[in-house]
Design a protein around this motif. Structure first.
Motif, mmCIF file in Angstrom:
data_model
loop_
_atom_site.group_PDB
_atom_site.id
_atom_site.type_symbol
_atom_site.label_atom_id
_atom_site.label_comp_id
_atom_site.label_asym_id
_atom_site.label_seq_id
_atom_site.Cartn_x
_atom_site.Cartn_y
_atom_site.Cartn_z
ATOM 1 N N SER A 169 -2.445 -5.085 1.732
ATOM 2 C CA SER A 169 -3.102 -3.777 1.592
ATOM 3 C C SER A 169 -3.212 -3.384 0.127
ATOM 4 O O SER A 169 -4.257 -2.886 -0.320
ATOM 5 C CB SER A 169 -2.313 -2.713 2.366
ATOM 6 O OG SER A 169 -2.323 -2.964 3.750
ATOM 7 N N LYS A 170 -2.147 -3.618 -0.625
ATOM 8 C CA LYS A 170 -2.157 -3.295 -2.047
ATOM 9 C C LYS A 170 -3.181 -4.138 -2.796
ATOM 10 O O LYS A 170 -3.956 -3.633 -3.617
ATOM 11 C CB LYS A 170 -0.767 -3.511 -2.640
ATOM 12 C CG LYS A 170 -0.669 -3.171 -4.131
ATOM 13 C CD LYS A 170 0.741 -3.411 -4.653
ATOM 14 C CE LYS A 170 0.807 -3.100 -6.145
ATOM 15 N NZ LYS A 170 2.179 -3.358 -6.678
ATOM 16 N N SER A 193 -12.322 3.728 1.440
ATOM 17 C CA SER A 193 -11.766 4.732 0.536
ATOM 18 C C SER A 193 -10.261 4.886 0.719
ATOM 19 O O SER A 193 -9.553 5.345 -0.172
ATOM 20 C CB SER A 193 -12.453 6.087 0.768
ATOM 21 O OG SER A 193 -12.290 6.495 2.117
ATOM 22 N N ALA A 194 -9.756 4.487 1.904
ATOM 23 C CA ALA A 194 -8.312 4.574 2.150
ATOM 24 C C ALA A 194 -7.539 3.642 1.242
ATOM 25 O O ALA A 194 -6.346 3.830 1.000
ATOM 26 C CB ALA A 194 -8.008 4.247 3.608
ATOM 27 N N PHE A 195 -8.210 2.610 0.701
ATOM 28 C CA PHE A 195 -7.557 1.649 -0.174
ATOM 29 C C PHE A 195 -7.781 1.982 -1.646
ATOM 30 O O PHE A 195 -7.563 1.159 -2.522
ATOM 31 C CB PHE A 195 -8.091 0.238 0.104
ATOM 32 C CG PHE A 195 -7.641 -0.313 1.426
ATOM 33 C CD1 PHE A 195 -6.440 -0.993 1.541
ATOM 34 C CD2 PHE A 195 -8.414 -0.141 2.564
ATOM 35 C CE1 PHE A 195 -6.030 -1.512 2.754
ATOM 36 C CE2 PHE A 195 -8.011 -0.644 3.782
ATOM 37 C CZ PHE A 195 -6.817 -1.325 3.886
ATOM 38 N N SER A 196 -8.266 3.169 -1.919
ATOM 39 C CA SER A 196 -8.535 3.559 -3.300
ATOM 40 C C SER A 196 -7.275 3.444 -4.135
ATOM 41 O O SER A 196 -6.172 3.774 -3.706
ATOM 42 C CB SER A 196 -9.058 4.995 -3.345
ATOM 43 O OG SER A 196 -9.128 5.449 -4.681
ATOM 44 N N SER A 197 -7.455 2.968 -5.357
ATOM 45 C CA SER A 197 -6.302 2.808 -6.256
ATOM 46 C C SER A 197 -5.687 4.141 -6.637
ATOM 47 O O SER A 197 -4.571 4.199 -7.148
ATOM 48 C CB SER A 197 -6.753 2.077 -7.529
ATOM 49 O OG SER A 197 -7.791 2.800 -8.174
ATOM 50 N N ASP A 198 -6.413 5.256 -6.383
ATOM 51 C CA ASP A 198 -5.899 6.577 -6.707
ATOM 52 C C ASP A 198 -4.956 7.106 -5.638
ATOM 53 O O ASP A 198 -4.296 8.118 -5.824
ATOM 54 C CB ASP A 198 -7.063 7.574 -6.880
ATOM 55 C CG ASP A 198 -7.972 7.177 -8.041
ATOM 56 O OD1 ASP A 198 -7.454 6.587 -9.000
ATOM 57 O OD2 ASP A 198 -9.180 7.459 -7.960
ATOM 58 N N SER A 199 -4.937 6.444 -4.489
ATOM 59 C CA SER A 199 -4.082 6.895 -3.391
ATOM 60 C C SER A 199 -2.997 5.861 -3.112
ATOM 61 O O SER A 199 -3.055 4.729 -3.582
ATOM 62 C CB SER A 199 -4.920 7.112 -2.121
ATOM 63 O OG SER A 199 -5.527 5.899 -1.725
ATOM 64 N N ALA A 200 -1.984 6.292 -2.336
ATOM 65 C CA ALA A 200 -0.900 5.371 -1.991
ATOM 66 C C ALA A 200 -1.418 4.301 -1.037
ATOM 67 O O ALA A 200 -2.430 4.478 -0.365
ATOM 68 C CB ALA A 200 0.235 6.144 -1.327
ATOM 69 N N THR A 201 -0.720 3.157 -1.008
ATOM 70 C CA THR A 201 -1.119 2.083 -0.103
ATOM 71 C C THR A 201 -1.059 2.583 1.330
ATOM 72 O O THR A 201 -0.039 3.106 1.767
ATOM 73 C CB THR A 201 -0.174 0.879 -0.257
ATOM 74 O OG1 THR A 201 -0.221 0.422 -1.599
ATOM 75 C CG2 THR A 201 -0.589 -0.247 0.678
ATOM 76 N N PRO A 202 -2.153 2.474 2.087
ATOM 77 C CA PRO A 202 -2.178 3.042 3.438
ATOM 78 C C PRO A 202 -1.295 2.280 4.416
ATOM 79 O O PRO A 202 -1.099 1.078 4.289
ATOM 80 C CB PRO A 202 -3.653 2.918 3.833
ATOM 81 C CG PRO A 202 -4.126 1.724 3.074
ATOM 82 C CD PRO A 202 -3.409 1.792 1.756
ATOM 83 N N GLU A 203 -0.771 3.019 5.388
ATOM 84 C CA GLU A 203 -0.043 2.390 6.483
ATOM 85 C C GLU A 203 -1.069 1.841 7.464
ATOM 86 O O GLU A 203 -2.017 2.530 7.830
ATOM 87 C CB GLU A 203 0.861 3.411 7.172
ATOM 88 C CG GLU A 203 2.012 3.918 6.312
ATOM 89 C CD GLU A 203 3.070 2.866 6.074
ATOM 90 O OE1 GLU A 203 3.177 1.930 6.902
ATOM 91 O OE2 GLU A 203 3.776 2.957 5.055
ATOM 92 N N VAL A 204 -0.889 0.601 7.890
ATOM 93 C CA VAL A 204 -1.839 -0.001 8.818
ATOM 94 C C VAL A 204 -1.190 -0.155 10.187
ATOM 95 O O VAL A 204 0.001 -0.446 10.296
ATOM 96 C CB VAL A 204 -2.330 -1.381 8.314
ATOM 97 C CG1 VAL A 204 -3.149 -1.216 7.053
ATOM 98 C CG2 VAL A 204 -1.163 -2.335 8.079
ATOM 99 N N GLU A 205 -1.969 0.066 11.211
ATOM 100 C CA GLU A 205 -1.525 -0.115 12.584
ATOM 101 C C GLU A 205 -2.092 -1.441 13.082
ATOM 102 O O GLU A 205 -3.282 -1.544 13.379
ATOM 103 C CB GLU A 205 -1.990 1.060 13.453
ATOM 104 C CG GLU A 205 -1.333 2.385 13.124
ATOM 105 C CD GLU A 205 0.163 2.383 13.408
ATOM 106 O OE1 GLU A 205 0.594 1.605 14.302
ATOM 107 O OE2 GLU A 205 0.884 3.133 12.742
ATOM 108 N N ALA A 206 -1.236 -2.442 13.173
ATOM 109 C CA ALA A 206 -1.704 -3.787 13.506
ATOM 110 C C ALA A 206 -2.091 -3.943 14.967
ATOM 111 O O ALA A 206 -2.922 -4.774 15.321
ATOM 112 C CB ALA A 206 -0.633 -4.814 13.147
#
Length: 234
Positions: free
Chosen positions: A124-125, A204-217
């Motif tokens: 994700s990062k 946009s959820a992966f934007s470098s301005d925001s925290a690494t998003p939690e993903v639901e696998a």
């Protein structure tokens, strides 16, 4: 005339063949086909991400060079992250025609990079960092081959036990005393839930301005089917 020893052997062999043939042709009664299925809900432990670069130019050679530079930079960046499997996806180029469709006005090219990892946080990062120069093509989750095999092996005993239970119930329903197992086949399978698309996880959820998003696998059903034939003894 054959010697007595050879004649006896020939007669014994012929009798044996007749016995086998008679046994093979002997009708079998009270044979019942049964099937059972057992399953486990298994969490996805692999994450896949597809990124791509796309551009348009009038000069196809210059376009190919631009796409190659962007692609190579992305591959180098991704290969620097431990635990992430990197591969090239599809790459294609096609002409763009003028409004009247009479002549080629430009060329458009697209190339993909495919990433896979069991480390969701790391992937994700990395995805967020690579989206500075690439676009998100899609994201999905799956079960690793080793995990699936382990689950299937664990289901074999459950599948056989379920088959035996159904065979016993069928025998009792028919008024039988016992049953013989004629054949049994074990087949694995599974239902994979639809992969997560961009509607569910925006780039946009992966934007470098925001925290690494939690993903639901999510999960998938791993199944084992037991199909066989029994002969009920009345």
């Amino acid at each position: 005339m054959l010697p007595l020893s050879r004649l006896a052997t020939a007669l014994a062999f012929s009798t044996s063949l007749l016995s086998i043939a008679a046994h093979a042709d002997e009708p079998r009664y009270n044979q019942i086909s049964l099937s059972t299925q057992v399953s486990h809900e298994v969490a996805h432990d692999l994450m896949q991400v597809t990124l791509y670069t796309e551009a348009q130019q009038s000069d196809p050679a210059a376009l190919a060079a631009e796409i190659t530079r962007t692609l190579n930079a992305g591959l180098t960046q991704a290969r620097g992250v431990q635990g992430v499997t990197v591969s090239q996806g599809s790459r294609n180029s096609y002409p763009v025609y003028s409004e009247k469709g009479e002549q080629i006005s430009a060329w458009r090219e697209r190339a993909e990079i495919r990433l896979e990892s069991a480390d969701f946080a790391a992937l994700s990062k990395l995805t967020g960092e690579m989206l500075k120069t690439l676009k998100m093509g899609g994201m999905s989750f799956s079960i690793a081959d080793a995990t699936r095999k382990k689950e299937e092996d664990a289901l074999i005993k459950d599948a056989v036990a379920a088959f035996k239970e159904r065979a016993q119930l069928t025998t009792e329903a028919l008024g039988g005393k016992s049953y013989k197992l004629v054949s049994l086949n074990l087949n694995s399978g599974g239902f994979v839930r639809p992969p997560m698309r961009m509607e569910a996880m925006k780039a946009s959820a992966f934007s470098s301005d925001s925290a690494t998003p939690e993903v639901e696998a999510g999960t998938s059903q791993v199944t084992m089917n037991a199909d066989g034939v029994i002969e009920v003894q009345l």
